[in-house]
Design a protein around this motif. Structure first.
Motif, short mmCIF file in Angstrom:
data_model
loop_
_atom_site.label_atom_id
_atom_site.label_comp_id
_atom_site.label_asym_id
_atom_site.label_seq_id
_atom_site.Cartn_x
_atom_site.Cartn_y
_atom_site.Cartn_z
N THR A 215 9.79 -4.36 -9.54
CA THR A 215 10.37 -4.09 -10.63
C THR A 215 10.40 -3.91 -12.01
O THR A 215 11.22 -3.46 -12.91
CB THR A 215 11.23 -5.37 -10.72
N VAL A 216 8.75 -3.78 -12.12
CA VAL A 216 8.26 -3.24 -13.56
C VAL A 216 7.48 -2.18 -13.56
O VAL A 216 7.99 -0.92 -13.73
CB VAL A 216 7.67 -4.45 -14.17
N TYR A 217 6.16 -2.10 -12.89
CA TYR A 217 5.31 -1.07 -12.89
C TYR A 217 5.45 -0.14 -11.89
O TYR A 217 5.18 1.09 -12.19
CB TYR A 217 3.95 -1.77 -12.96
N ASN B 49 10.66 2.84 -5.34
CA ASN B 49 11.51 2.23 -4.56
C ASN B 49 10.75 1.16 -3.66
O ASN B 49 10.96 1.15 -2.29
CB ASN B 49 12.09 3.17 -3.71
N LEU B 50 9.78 0.31 -4.14
CA LEU B 50 9.35 -0.70 -3.27
C LEU B 50 10.16 -1.83 -3.00
O LEU B 50 11.08 -2.47 -3.72
CB LEU B 50 8.00 -1.36 -4.18
N ASP B 51 10.08 -2.54 -1.96
CA ASP B 51 10.60 -3.56 -1.30
C ASP B 51 10.02 -4.80 -1.82
O ASP B 51 8.81 -5.01 -1.29
CB ASP B 51 10.60 -3.54 0.45
N MET C 151 0.84 -1.23 0.06
CA MET C 151 -0.07 -0.03 0.03
C MET C 151 0.96 1.10 -0.12
O MET C 151 1.92 1.11 0.18
CB MET C 151 -0.90 -0.12 1.26
N ALA C 152 0.34 2.33 -0.06
CA ALA C 152 1.10 3.48 -0.32
C ALA C 152 1.56 3.99 1.12
O ALA C 152 1.10 3.69 2.01
CB ALA C 152 0.07 4.83 -0.93
N ILE C 153 2.72 4.71 0.94
CA ILE C 153 3.45 5.38 2.22
C ILE C 153 2.66 6.44 2.71
O ILE C 153 2.61 6.60 3.83
CB ILE C 153 5.00 5.53 1.55
N SER C 154 2.01 7.14 1.70
CA SER C 154 1.41 8.54 2.23
C SER C 154 0.04 8.27 2.55
O SER C 154 -0.69 8.43 1.38
CB SER C 154 1.70 9.56 1.00
N LEU C 155 -0.35 7.90 3.65
CA LEU C 155 -1.74 7.56 3.94
C LEU C 155 -2.44 8.79 3.88
O LEU C 155 -3.63 8.57 3.50
CB LEU C 155 -1.77 7.01 5.49
N ASP C 156 -2.07 10.08 4.12
CA ASP C 156 -2.93 11.06 4.31
C ASP C 156 -3.68 11.51 2.95
O ASP C 156 -5.04 11.75 2.69
CB ASP C 156 -2.42 12.18 4.90
N SER D 164 -6.37 3.95 -8.70
CA SER D 164 -6.77 4.78 -7.41
C SER D 164 -5.33 5.35 -6.65
O SER D 164 -5.36 6.38 -5.98
CB SER D 164 -7.47 3.96 -6.34
N TRP D 165 -4.30 4.80 -6.95
CA TRP D 165 -2.93 5.25 -6.23
C TRP D 165 -1.83 4.93 -7.14
O TRP D 165 -1.86 4.51 -8.37
CB TRP D 165 -3.01 4.53 -5.00
N LYS D 166 -0.68 5.12 -6.56
CA LYS D 166 0.58 5.05 -7.23
C LYS D 166 0.78 3.45 -7.67
O LYS D 166 0.20 2.71 -6.99
CB LYS D 166 1.73 5.43 -6.46
N LYS D 167 1.53 2.99 -8.50
CA LYS D 167 1.47 2.15 -8.80
C LYS D 167 2.43 0.93 -7.99
O LYS D 167 3.68 1.15 -7.86
CB LYS D 167 2.50 1.60 -10.11
N ASN D 168 1.62 0.12 -7.00
CA ASN D 168 2.29 -0.83 -6.13
C ASN D 168 1.65 -2.11 -6.39
O ASN D 168 0.91 -2.43 -7.09
CB ASN D 168 2.40 -0.35 -4.61
N VAL D 169 1.84 -2.97 -5.21
CA VAL D 169 1.26 -4.51 -5.56
C VAL D 169 -0.17 -4.51 -5.58
O VAL D 169 -0.84 -5.54 -6.00
CB VAL D 169 1.78 -5.30 -4.58
N GLU D 170 -0.99 -3.33 -5.13
CA GLU D 170 -2.45 -3.34 -5.15
C GLU D 170 -3.21 -3.52 -6.32
O GLU D 170 -4.29 -3.86 -6.51
CB GLU D 170 -2.91 -1.98 -4.44
#
Length: 349
Positions: free
Chosen positions: A269-271, A276-278, A1-6, A48-54
């Motif tokens: 590693t792609v999207y 800087n996702l772990d 999920m995103a780092i910036s919750l607000d 809905s948010w930045k590209k992460n595993v969601e």
């Protein structure tokens, strides 16, 4: 999920304000699909948010060619979370063809006259939760009384709705200003905070803490999330195209549910390689989100489906948030019904 919750909480829960300020961008894109002839052309999917595993299902649908096989020459994944236009505004102006949003944002837009509908829900349970530590756990809504809870101003709508749903006097809980800093919990300044079950507990655990959590959905405020939202015109005039799109999405999410590790790899590693996702953390978040995506009803009826009971529960939850809307104004699950009737093999095995 995103780092910036607000910022994210604002997009997900503030409804009218989120629509007015337009904080989900229809701008940044990642190439999806690829070339090749197709009858459905290119469309834009607003995340809905930045590209992460969601959005792992979307990544699989792109990477494995499900969108292309469905007839699309390209499906652009538009990154949300920045300045620009909301999903609802983007749909209304034609900047996006389909978007991932939430009832707490779409309902206010519909009440203001936008001709939009939710046609499916990736997350059967919204990830909002009260995150605490097991040495002083908040496991039921009644446990909130007498506690110090970190709540961002942007989460006021959903927080107040939770209190109302559980007949809790706001004065019985000490609300503390909060800016997404979990150290306020681990240092004892807070007994809990409003966060996301897919990220908060995972990060605390990776830092050596023993987290606990209470999902809002299990505490009298059931709401879905990552809802596929389209214009009524799309339903009326491009129904087959929408079916093709949702079918590709179903296939992508079947793969994502089955392979959290690959989901994390695609995200990191792609999207979302610029985020800087772990990978390890994203893998654990993928496992957590699978619990929100796959429920007994989903196993029985198919991904993205909502039972009539779940729809009514969402309508009741929206009313607790001051958003009075009828189910038929907000939801149309008939497209998914037709998809699964035509091809039952799309259901989870």
């Amino acid at each position: 999920m995103a780092i910036s919750l607000d910022r994210r909480a604002f997009l997900r829960t503030t409804g009218l304000a989120g629509l007015a300020l337009g904080l989900a961008a229809c701008g940044e894109t990642t190439a999806a699909g690829g070339g090749g002839a197709s009858g459905l052309g290119s469309v834009k999917l607003q995340l809905s948010w930045k590209k992460n595993v969601e959005f792992a299902g979307e990544y699989f649908a792109d990477t494995k060619g499900y969108f292309k096989a469905a007839g699309f020459s390209q499906v652009e994944l538009l990154s949300g979370g920045g300045s620009g236009t909301s999903v609802e505004s983007g749909l209304a102006t034609g900047r996006c063809w389909v978007g991932l949003s939430a009832p707490t944002i779409t309902a206010p837009a519909v009440l203001q006259g936008a001709q939009l509908k939710i046609v499916g829900a990736t997350f059967q349970k919204n990830p909002f939760a009260i995150v605490s530590l097991n040495k002083n756990p908040i496991k039921e809504a009644k446990d909130l009384a007498g506690k110090k809870i970190g709540v961002q101003d942007s989460n006021e709508l959903v927080w107040n709705a939770l209190l109302k749903a559980n007949n809790l006097d706001p004065s019985s809980v000490t609300r503390v200003p909060f800016q997404s800093d979990p150290s306020m919990l681990t240092s004892g300044q807070l007994d809990g905070y409003v966060g996301y079950v897919t990220s908060g507990p995972v990060r605390l655990r990776m830092q050596g803490h023993d987290p606990a959590y209470l999902l809002f959905a299990d505490a009298g405020l059931p709401l879905v999330a990552e809802t596929f939202t389209v214009t009524q015109e799309t339903i009326d005039k491009e129904r087959d195209k929408l079916k093709a799109f949702l079918t590709a999405e179903i296939k992508g999410w079947k793969d994502a549910v089955a392979d959290p590790a690959k989901s994390a790899e695609l995200a990191a590693t792609v999207y979302g390689k610029d985020q800087n996702l772990d990978v390890k953390e994203q893998t654990e978040e993928a496992k957590m989100q699978n619990e929100l995506v796959v429920t007994p009803d989903v196993k029985a009826n198919g991904l993205f489906t909502m039972t009539p009971e779940l729809i009514e529960q969402n309508i009741a939850s929206l009313a607790k948030a001051g958003l009075n809307i009828k189910a038929e104004q907000l939801f149309d699950l008939t497209i998914l019904d037709e998809i699964y009737k035509a091809d039952p093999s799309l259901k989870l095995s």
